[in-house]
Design a protein around this motif. Structure first.
Motif, PDB file in Angstrom:
ATOM      1  N   ALA A 125      17.077  35.485  42.290  1.00  0.00           N
ATOM      2  CA  ALA A 125      18.192  34.670  42.925  1.00  0.00           C
ATOM      3  C   ALA A 125      19.158  34.228  42.145  1.00  0.00           C
ATOM      4  CB  ALA A 125      17.522  33.605  44.121  1.00  0.00           C
ATOM      5  N   VAL A 126      19.193  34.399  40.886  1.00  0.00           N
ATOM      6  CA  VAL A 126      20.064  33.874  39.880  1.00  0.00           C
ATOM      7  C   VAL A 126      21.428  34.581  39.689  1.00  0.00           C
ATOM      8  CG1 VAL A 126      20.390  32.834  37.681  1.00  0.00           C
ATOM      9  CG2 VAL A 126      18.109  32.484  38.928  1.00  0.00           C
ATOM     10  N   GLU A 127      22.627  33.857  39.963  1.00  0.00           N
ATOM     11  CA  GLU A 127      23.769  34.417  39.609  1.00  0.00           C
ATOM     12  C   GLU A 127      23.915  34.974  37.882  1.00  0.00           C
ATOM     13  OE1 GLU A 127      27.065  32.618  41.444  1.00  0.00           O
ATOM     14  OE2 GLU A 127      26.110  32.724  43.356  1.00  0.00           O
ATOM     15  N   LYS A 128      24.489  35.943  37.666  1.00  0.00           N
ATOM     16  CA  LYS A 128      24.614  36.218  36.269  1.00  0.00           C
ATOM     17  C   LYS A 128      25.978  36.379  35.684  1.00  0.00           C
ATOM     18  CE  LYS A 128      22.178  40.213  36.229  1.00  0.00           C
ATOM     19  NZ  LYS A 128      21.685  41.285  35.966  1.00  0.00           N
ATOM     20  N   GLY A 129      26.730  36.164  36.596  1.00  0.00           N
ATOM     21  CA  GLY A 129      28.513  36.151  36.084  1.00  0.00           C
ATOM     22  C   GLY A 129      29.355  36.501  37.472  1.00  0.00           C
ATOM     23  N   ASP A 130      30.595  36.544  37.164  1.00  0.00           N
ATOM     24  CA  ASP A 130      31.558  36.867  38.052  1.00  0.00           C
ATOM     25  C   ASP A 130      32.770  37.816  37.521  1.00  0.00           C
ATOM     26  OD1 ASP A 130      31.370  35.124  40.667  1.00  0.00           O
ATOM     27  OD2 ASP A 130      30.994  33.727  38.884  1.00  0.00           O
ATOM     28  N   THR A 131      33.219  38.554  38.449  1.00  0.00           N
ATOM     29  CA  THR A 131      34.483  39.509  38.065  1.00  0.00           C
ATOM     30  C   THR A 131      35.780  38.989  39.069  1.00  0.00           C
ATOM     31  OG1 THR A 131      33.055  41.554  37.737  1.00  0.00           O
ATOM     32  CG2 THR A 131      35.506  41.793  38.080  1.00  0.00           C
ATOM     33  N   TYR A 132      36.702  38.376  38.341  1.00  0.00           N
ATOM     34  CA  TYR A 132      37.839  38.012  38.841  1.00  0.00           C
ATOM     35  C   TYR A 132      38.824  38.789  38.549  1.00  0.00           C
ATOM     36  CZ  TYR A 132      35.484  33.257  38.584  1.00  0.00           C
ATOM     37  OH  TYR A 132      34.700  32.341  38.650  1.00  0.00           O
ATOM     38  N   PRO A 133      39.675  39.223  39.634  1.00  0.00           N
ATOM     39  CA  PRO A 133      39.486  39.187  41.084  1.00  0.00           C
ATOM     40  C   PRO A 133      38.581  40.258  41.504  1.00  0.00           C
ATOM     41  CG  PRO A 133      41.634  40.092  40.861  1.00  0.00           C
ATOM     42  CD  PRO A 133      40.940  39.728  39.522  1.00  0.00           C
ATOM     43  N   THR A 134      37.927  40.283  42.739  1.00  0.00           N
ATOM     44  CA  THR A 134      37.279  41.473  43.194  1.00  0.00           C
ATOM     45  C   THR A 134      37.734  42.914  43.020  1.00  0.00           C
ATOM     46  OG1 THR A 134      36.111  42.361  45.236  1.00  0.00           O
ATOM     47  CG2 THR A 134      38.360  41.289  45.550  1.00  0.00           C
ATOM     48  N   GLN A 135      37.102  43.757  42.827  1.00  0.00           N
ATOM     49  CA  GLN A 135      37.293  45.130  42.730  1.00  0.00           C
ATOM     50  C   GLN A 135      37.308  45.801  43.997  1.00  0.00           C
ATOM     51  OE1 GLN A 135      38.484  46.173  39.461  1.00  0.00           O
ATOM     52  NE2 GLN A 135      38.498  43.801  39.529  1.00  0.00           N
ATOM     53  N   MET A 136      37.007  45.245  45.090  1.00  0.00           N
ATOM     54  CA  MET A 136      36.999  45.711  46.392  1.00  0.00           C
ATOM     55  C   MET A 136      38.318  45.923  46.795  1.00  0.00           C
ATOM     56  SD  MET A 136      33.595  43.949  48.110  1.00  0.00           S
ATOM     57  CE  MET A 136      31.872  43.769  47.204  1.00  0.00           C
ATOM     58  N   SER A 137      38.212  47.079  47.732  1.00  0.00           N
ATOM     59  CA  SER A 137      39.638  47.204  48.362  1.00  0.00           C
ATOM     60  C   SER A 137      40.243  45.966  49.035  1.00  0.00           C
ATOM     61  CB  SER A 137      39.609  48.201  49.308  1.00  0.00           C
ATOM     62  OG  SER A 137      38.872  47.690  50.637  1.00  0.00           O
ATOM     63  N   ALA A 138      41.618  46.119  49.044  1.00  0.00           N
ATOM     64  CA  ALA A 138      42.493  45.115  49.770  1.00  0.00           C
ATOM     65  C   ALA A 138      42.032  44.780  51.046  1.00  0.00           C
ATOM     66  CB  ALA A 138      44.075  45.560  49.756  1.00  0.00           C
ATOM     67  N   ALA A 139      41.654  45.854  51.905  1.00  0.00           N
ATOM     68  CA  ALA A 139      41.090  45.749  53.171  1.00  0.00           C
ATOM     69  C   ALA A 139      39.880  45.037  53.384  1.00  0.00           C
ATOM     70  CB  ALA A 139      40.747  46.882  54.126  1.00  0.00           C
ATOM     71  N   MET A 140      38.750  45.165  52.309  1.00  0.00           N
ATOM     72  CA  MET A 140      37.697  44.512  52.364  1.00  0.00           C
ATOM     73  C   MET A 140      37.798  43.071  51.853  1.00  0.00           C
ATOM     74  SD  MET A 140      35.353  47.419  50.726  1.00  0.00           S
ATOM     75  CE  MET A 140      33.761  46.507  50.680  1.00  0.00           C
ATOM     76  N   LYS A 141      38.772  42.996  50.792  1.00  0.00           N
ATOM     77  CA  LYS A 141      39.153  41.351  50.535  1.00  0.00           C
ATOM     78  C   LYS A 141      39.513  40.651  51.596  1.00  0.00           C
ATOM     79  CE  LYS A 141      42.592  40.805  48.149  1.00  0.00           C
ATOM     80  NZ  LYS A 141      44.041  40.812  46.872  1.00  0.00           N
ATOM     81  N   ALA A 142      40.561  41.216  52.354  1.00  0.00           N
ATOM     82  CA  ALA A 142      41.133  40.301  53.544  1.00  0.00           C
ATOM     83  C   ALA A 142      40.345  39.831  54.423  1.00  0.00           C
ATOM     84  CB  ALA A 142      42.327  41.247  53.912  1.00  0.00           C
ATOM     85  N   GLU A 143      39.202  40.756  54.714  1.00  0.00           N
ATOM     86  CA  GLU A 143      38.087  40.551  55.664  1.00  0.00           C
ATOM     87  C   GLU A 143      37.395  39.576  55.308  1.00  0.00           C
ATOM     88  OE1 GLU A 143      36.471  41.110  59.772  1.00  0.00           O
ATOM     89  OE2 GLU A 143      38.558  41.607  58.676  1.00  0.00           O
ATOM     90  N   PHE A 144      37.004  39.416  53.873  1.00  0.00           N
ATOM     91  CA  PHE A 144      36.148  38.428  53.592  1.00  0.00           C
ATOM     92  C   PHE A 144      36.833  37.145  53.505  1.00  0.00           C
ATOM     93  CE2 PHE A 144      33.744  41.584  50.433  1.00  0.00           C
ATOM     94  CZ  PHE A 144      32.390  41.146  50.852  1.00  0.00           C
ATOM     95  N   VAL A 145      38.166  37.026  53.328  1.00  0.00           N
ATOM     96  CA  VAL A 145      39.051  35.722  53.457  1.00  0.00           C
ATOM     97  C   VAL A 145      38.956  35.325  54.861  1.00  0.00           C
ATOM     98  CG1 VAL A 145      40.899  34.727  53.051  1.00  0.00           C
ATOM     99  CG2 VAL A 145      40.351  36.233  51.210  1.00  0.00           C
ATOM    100  N   ARG A 146      39.382  36.250  55.600  1.00  0.00           N
ATOM    101  CA  ARG A 146      39.473  35.972  57.099  1.00  0.00           C
ATOM    102  C   ARG A 146      38.163  35.214  57.745  1.00  0.00           C
ATOM    103  NH1 ARG A 146      38.489  37.809  62.476  1.00  0.00           N
ATOM    104  NH2 ARG A 146      37.072  39.431  61.571  1.00  0.00           N
ATOM    105  N   ARG A 147      36.897  36.080  57.267  1.00  0.00           N
ATOM    106  CA  ARG A 147      35.747  35.508  57.987  1.00  0.00           C
ATOM    107  C   ARG A 147      35.499  34.069  57.285  1.00  0.00           C
ATOM    108  NH1 ARG A 147      32.077  40.142  60.300  1.00  0.00           N
ATOM    109  NH2 ARG A 147      33.436  41.650  60.968  1.00  0.00           N
TER     110      ARG A 147
END
Length: 244
Positions: free
Chosen positions: A150-172
């Motif tokens: 359950a331990v986070e090991k890092g982050d990638t800035y910004p997400t490499q997901m699609s623009a549509a997926m990113k927008a849906e994450f932000v909206r929700r």
């Protein structure tokens, strides 16, 4: 307003009933008490954890209701006995934590119970938001690599997901914050893209911890502390570049 919860009535239904009976201008209802696609329940004993697993089956996660840094989080719960053992392990961990010299400073000290929830599967992200007067001022979605337990090991800035997926994450994420009545400040929302689409894991009324603030400054020139304080004070803030 203060709402009194009678002894033995600290179930989800009991708390909702007490709020409604107090007639303080808000209505409470239980939207999920262990059914549906993503069941969860606040468990108060090892027997409750065992019984809930018996009824629901599958894979679960147990963790303290309050806390941070993935402390005392138990994953891969796939049997009644594992559920009971995980509950007792977390409970003992909370007691030991309360004995520390610095106890009383951390949210883990509050011991508001232990949550048992369905384990979701899929890529996980963090969504940073700055909201002022209910309006979105800044957002950034970052990817989490596969976790070690359950331990986070890092982050990638910004997400490499699609623009549509990113927008849906932000909206929700923004909708979740809004539904909780939060309108001004920093918010750190942890989410996962499952087979059913994006799911909320956590909503935190704060910015992301660890190196999050410094990363935003170094990579995007965004000072989340300054922006969050300005929002909390009701000062006008110009929208900042999203995922700059």
């Amino acid at each position: 307003h203060n709402v009194t919860i009678a002894a033995g009535e600290d179930t989800l239904q009991g708390v909702a009933a007490a709020i409604n009976e107090a007639e303080i201008g808000v209505a409470a209802s239980v939207i999920n008490d262990g059914s549906g696609a993503t069941p969860y329940r606040l468990v108060r004993s090892a027997d409750e954890a065992r019984d809930f697993y018996r009824r629901m089956g599958g894979e679960f996660v147990l963790k303290p209701v309050t806390g941070a840094g993935s402390q005392l989080v138990e994953v891969d719960i796939d049997s009644e006995e594992k559920a009971a053992r995980a509950f007792l392990k977390i409970q003992q961990g909370q007691k030991e934590f309360a004995k520390r010299p610095d106890a009383g400073f951390f949210t883990l000290d509050e011991d508001r119970g232990i949550m048992m929830e369905r384990k979701l599967k899929g890529p996980e992200v963090d969504v940073e938001l700055v909201i002022s007067g209910g309006k979105l001022i800044f957002s950034l979605v970052s990817d989490n690599p596969p976790m070690d337990g359950a331990v986070e090991k890092g982050d990638t800035y910004p997400t490499q997901m699609s623009a549509a997926m990113k927008a849906e994450f932000v909206r929700r994420a923004q909708r979740a914050v809004t539904l909780l009545g939060l309108r001004d400040g920093n918010y750190h929302v942890e989410m996962m893209w499952t087979r059913e689409g994006p799911k909320i894991l956590e909503v935190n009324a704060r910015m992301g911890g660890a190196y999050g603030w410094q990363s935003m400054m170094d990579l995007f020139g965004v000072d989340l502390v300054r922006a969050g304080v300005a929002a909390a004070l009701g000062r006008e803030i110009a929208p900042m570049a999203q995922d700059a």
